[in-house]
Write a protein that holds these residues in place. Structure first.
Motif, short mmCIF file in Angstrom:
data_model
loop_
_atom_site.label_atom_id
_atom_site.label_comp_id
_atom_site.label_asym_id
_atom_site.label_seq_id
_atom_site.Cartn_x
_atom_site.Cartn_y
_atom_site.Cartn_z
N ASN A 151 0.80 -1.22 0.00
CA ASN A 151 0.00 0.00 0.00
C ASN A 151 0.84 1.27 0.00
O ASN A 151 0.30 2.37 -0.18
N LYS A 184 1.25 3.63 -4.40
CA LYS A 184 1.10 5.09 -4.51
C LYS A 184 2.42 5.74 -4.92
O LYS A 184 2.44 6.77 -5.58
N ARG A 196 -8.96 -1.06 -7.07
CA ARG A 196 -9.56 0.24 -6.77
C ARG A 196 -8.51 1.32 -6.51
O ARG A 196 -8.77 2.50 -6.69
N ALA A 197 -7.30 0.90 -6.08
CA ALA A 197 -6.25 1.88 -5.80
C ALA A 197 -5.91 2.71 -7.03
O ALA A 197 -5.27 3.76 -6.93
N LEU A 241 -15.35 -5.53 -0.03
CA LEU A 241 -15.32 -4.97 1.32
C LEU A 241 -16.48 -4.01 1.56
O LEU A 241 -16.66 -3.52 2.66
N ILE A 299 -15.93 7.41 -3.18
CA ILE A 299 -14.73 8.25 -3.35
C ILE A 299 -15.09 9.73 -3.22
O ILE A 299 -14.42 10.60 -3.77
N PHE A 315 -13.42 11.93 7.37
CA PHE A 315 -12.87 10.68 7.93
C PHE A 315 -11.44 10.61 7.41
O PHE A 315 -11.18 11.00 6.27
N VAL A 358 -7.33 6.97 3.81
CA VAL A 358 -5.96 6.77 3.29
C VAL A 358 -5.89 7.24 1.84
O VAL A 358 -5.05 8.06 1.46
N GLY A 359 -6.80 6.72 1.00
CA GLY A 359 -6.74 7.02 -0.43
C GLY A 359 -6.98 8.50 -0.71
O GLY A 359 -6.29 9.09 -1.56
N THR A 363 -7.56 -2.79 10.06
CA THR A 363 -8.63 -3.63 9.51
C THR A 363 -8.08 -4.77 8.65
O THR A 363 -8.69 -5.83 8.56
N ASP A 364 -6.91 -4.57 8.03
CA ASP A 364 -6.38 -5.61 7.14
C ASP A 364 -5.69 -6.74 7.90
O ASP A 364 -5.14 -7.65 7.28
N LEU A 422 -14.07 0.05 9.66
CA LEU A 422 -13.62 0.65 8.41
C LEU A 422 -14.51 0.27 7.23
O LEU A 422 -14.78 1.09 6.36
N ILE A 469 -8.19 -10.31 -0.31
CA ILE A 469 -6.78 -10.57 0.01
C ILE A 469 -6.61 -11.07 1.45
O ILE A 469 -6.02 -12.12 1.70
N ARG A 470 -7.11 -10.28 2.39
CA ARG A 470 -6.82 -10.57 3.80
C ARG A 470 -7.63 -11.74 4.33
O ARG A 470 -7.15 -12.54 5.12
N1 EPU Z 1 -14.37 6.29 2.28
C1 EPU Z 1 -15.45 7.08 1.96
N2 EPU Z 1 -15.27 8.10 1.07
C2 EPU Z 1 -14.06 8.35 0.48
C3 EPU Z 1 -12.96 7.53 0.81
C4 EPU Z 1 -13.15 6.50 1.72
O1 EPU Z 1 -16.55 6.89 2.47
O2 EPU Z 1 -13.97 9.29 -0.32
C5 EPU Z 1 -14.56 5.19 3.24
C6 EPU Z 1 -14.33 3.83 2.58
O3 EPU Z 1 -15.50 3.38 1.93
C7 EPU Z 1 -13.94 2.95 3.74
C8 EPU Z 1 -13.20 3.92 4.67
O4 EPU Z 1 -13.56 5.24 4.24
O5 EPU Z 1 -15.09 2.49 4.39
C9 EPU Z 1 -11.69 3.77 4.63
O6 EPU Z 1 -11.23 3.94 3.30
P1 EPU Z 1 -9.79 4.48 2.95
O7 EPU Z 1 -9.95 5.52 1.89
O8 EPU Z 1 -9.07 4.86 4.19
O9 EPU Z 1 -9.12 3.19 2.34
P2 EPU Z 1 -8.47 2.99 0.89
O10 EPU Z 1 -7.53 4.07 0.58
O11 EPU Z 1 -9.55 2.69 -0.09
C10 EPU Z 1 -6.41 1.68 1.84
C11 EPU Z 1 -5.78 0.34 1.59
C12 EPU Z 1 -6.65 -0.75 2.14
C13 EPU Z 1 -6.87 -0.51 3.63
C14 EPU Z 1 -7.43 0.90 3.87
C15 EPU Z 1 -7.57 1.24 5.34
C16 EPU Z 1 -4.55 0.66 -0.42
C17 EPU Z 1 -4.35 0.31 -1.86
N3 EPU Z 1 -5.59 0.13 0.17
O12 EPU Z 1 -7.67 1.65 1.15
O13 EPU Z 1 -5.93 -1.98 1.96
O14 EPU Z 1 -7.76 -1.46 4.14
O15 EPU Z 1 -6.58 1.86 3.24
O16 EPU Z 1 -6.33 1.19 5.98
O17 EPU Z 1 -3.74 1.37 0.14
C18 EPU Z 1 -5.58 -4.26 1.54
O18 EPU Z 1 -4.37 -4.02 1.43
O19 EPU Z 1 -6.01 -5.45 1.62
C19 EPU Z 1 -6.54 -3.15 1.61
C20 EPU Z 1 -7.85 -3.30 1.42
#
Ligand code: EPU
Length: 417
Positions: free
Chosen positions: A23, A27, A92-93, A118, A123, A161, A164-165, A304-305, A327, A370-371
């Protein structure tokens, strides 16, 4: 689609080395979009998601070359600012290309990622933040068309919130925008700190990484850099739990135990003996774990992972545990597969009540993500008899050589494709 076959019961013993963090690497690869030239990343894991991100960057116009764990990305003068549906759907990343493409090209077309295993995973925060920086979006036939004809301008963006993304997308956009971007309630994950270090090595000015307030000052003077990806704390945590669930004695090297503080302390509460140094940890699992409760939260909370792997451990605990997932709305989908192995788990909204049983019993199961896929493999290591985990392409997205690494520590495990 590939299977992992496990004859349970072996006590794992030995040493396993983890690779670079998926992760962070994904990026940091995207950062190459920001400036033409030859970028170098070291300690890049050889996993399916990295290959997919490579395909996406090639589609955008980059050339990639890999030797061992080193990846070079040559970013061209002119980019094709587009992320097609077939790639976005698989990973999705891919959405993190949106901000840097808008910053560099003034336009971007990115297929809208739907929900996944999940949950809904919207976004909205990515888009609202980029809109505050001057971008506009319209959705046309499932494709998000973004425009920022005069470039992006720094803004103060408050996330509802600590996503991360969204934090990463806005950071990547902010370093190439005009002026200062402040991200309030930013995610504090170590992978974000690592991305900030990489961007700073490229000449950016990102401060406050690892805190909820990130300051990003845009500059037109970015240049390619060399960066070494941090170790994968999720891979390290997965092997630690593998040691725990088999009552084994596992040493994980090439990792950063300080990034797993909460998870290791929960493993201690479950009766494991944990020792650690700067870049290694050693875990000795009990005959049978103690029940524990935990709640998943953004960093530095319980990740969460690592939740499904920990639940696999708690299915054989000597009592009842309660796990709360904060999460994702659909993270518990794998519970049905563990139940097929004899686990006693009931779900009530985001809570799981796990009544520990003395043993699990092996059977065919399917990896839903994955997890959870990794969790089912760990359950198979403990279960009596043979477990066959199907749909292992999910596991390949995030783990390199899982079967070989577990076999080297004494597991009776094989793969068939
Ligand atoms: N969310 C929103 N709106 C947004 C962005 C996120 O509602 O605009 C919600 C999501 O739906 C989710 C929560 O916020 O319920 C957390 O999402 P976040 O954006 O933090 O996660 P992410 O960037 O989509 C990354 C990792 C995930 C990891 C999460 C939390 C990458 C590629 N993915 O996802 O990793 O679970 O952060 O730490 O970095 C994995 O590696 O198996 C994996 C799923």
């Amino acid at each position: 689609m590939g299977q992992i076959i496990i004859d349970g019961g072996a006590r794992l013993q030995g040493t396993v080395t983890v690779g670079g963090a998926k992760n962070a690497a994904l990026k940091e690869m995207v950062a190459a979009i920001l400036v033409p030239g030859r970028h170098q990343l070291n300690n890049v894991p050889d996993i399916a998601d990295v290959a997919l991100m490579g395909e996406l960057l090639s589609h955008i116009g980059c050339r990639l070359q890999r030797e061992g764990t080193t990846l070079w990305i040559v970013s061209p003068e002119r980019l094709n600012p587009e992320a097609p549906l077939e790639l976005v759907r698989k990973m999705r990343a891919s959405i993190v290309v949106l901000g840097p493409l808008l910053a560099r090209c003034g336009e971007a077309r990115v297929a809208l990622p739907g929900g996944d295993d999940l949950g809904a995973r919207p976004i909205d925060m990515h888009l609202e933040g980029l809109q505050q920086m001057g971008a506009s979006f319209r959705l046309s036939h499932g494709v998000l068309e973004g425009e920022a004809l005069n470039g992006l301008t720094g803004a103060e963006i408050e996330l509802s919130f600590p996503s991360v993304g969204a934090t990463e997308n806005l950071m990547l956009a902010g370093v190439a925008a005009k002026g200062e971007t402040i991200i309030v309630n930013a995610a504090r994950e170590p992978e974000i700190v690592d991305l900030a270090r990489h961007l700073n090595a490229m000449g950016a000015s990102v401060t406050g990484e690892g805190t909820p307030m990130l300051h990003v000052t845009g500059t037109p003077n970015l240049s390619p850099a060399e960066h070494t990806v941090i170790p994968d704390r999720l891979e390290a945590g997965t092997y630690a739990i593998a040691g725990a669930i088999t009552g084994g004695d596992v040493t994980v090297t090439g990792c950063s135990p300080t990034l797993l503080r909460m998870e290791l302390s929960k493993l201690e509460d479950a009766g494991c003996q944990v020792r650690k140094g700067e870049d290694w940890l050693r875990i000795e699992g009990p005959e049978r774990p103690q029940p524990i409760d935990f709640v998943t939260l953004p960093y530095p909370g319980f990740h969460t992972d690592l939740h499904p792997q920990m639940v696999a451990l708690l299915t054989v605990a000597s009592g009842t545990s309660i796990v709360t997932e904060n999460l994702y709305d659909s993270r518990f989908r794998y519970v049905g597969e563990l139940a097929r192995m004899g686990a006693d788990i009931s779900i009530e909204s985001q809570h799981a009540v796990i009544r520990g049983k003395p043993e699990l019993s092996g059977c065919p199961v399917l990896a839903p993500d994955i997890r959870a896929g990794a969790a089912l493999v760990l359950a198979g290591l403990r279960a009596e008899g043979t477990t066959v985990v199907g749909d292992v392409h999910h596991i390949d997205r995030g783990y390199n050589g899982l079967v070989d690494k577990l076999r080297a520590m004494g597991a009776a495990i094989a793969r068939s494709d």
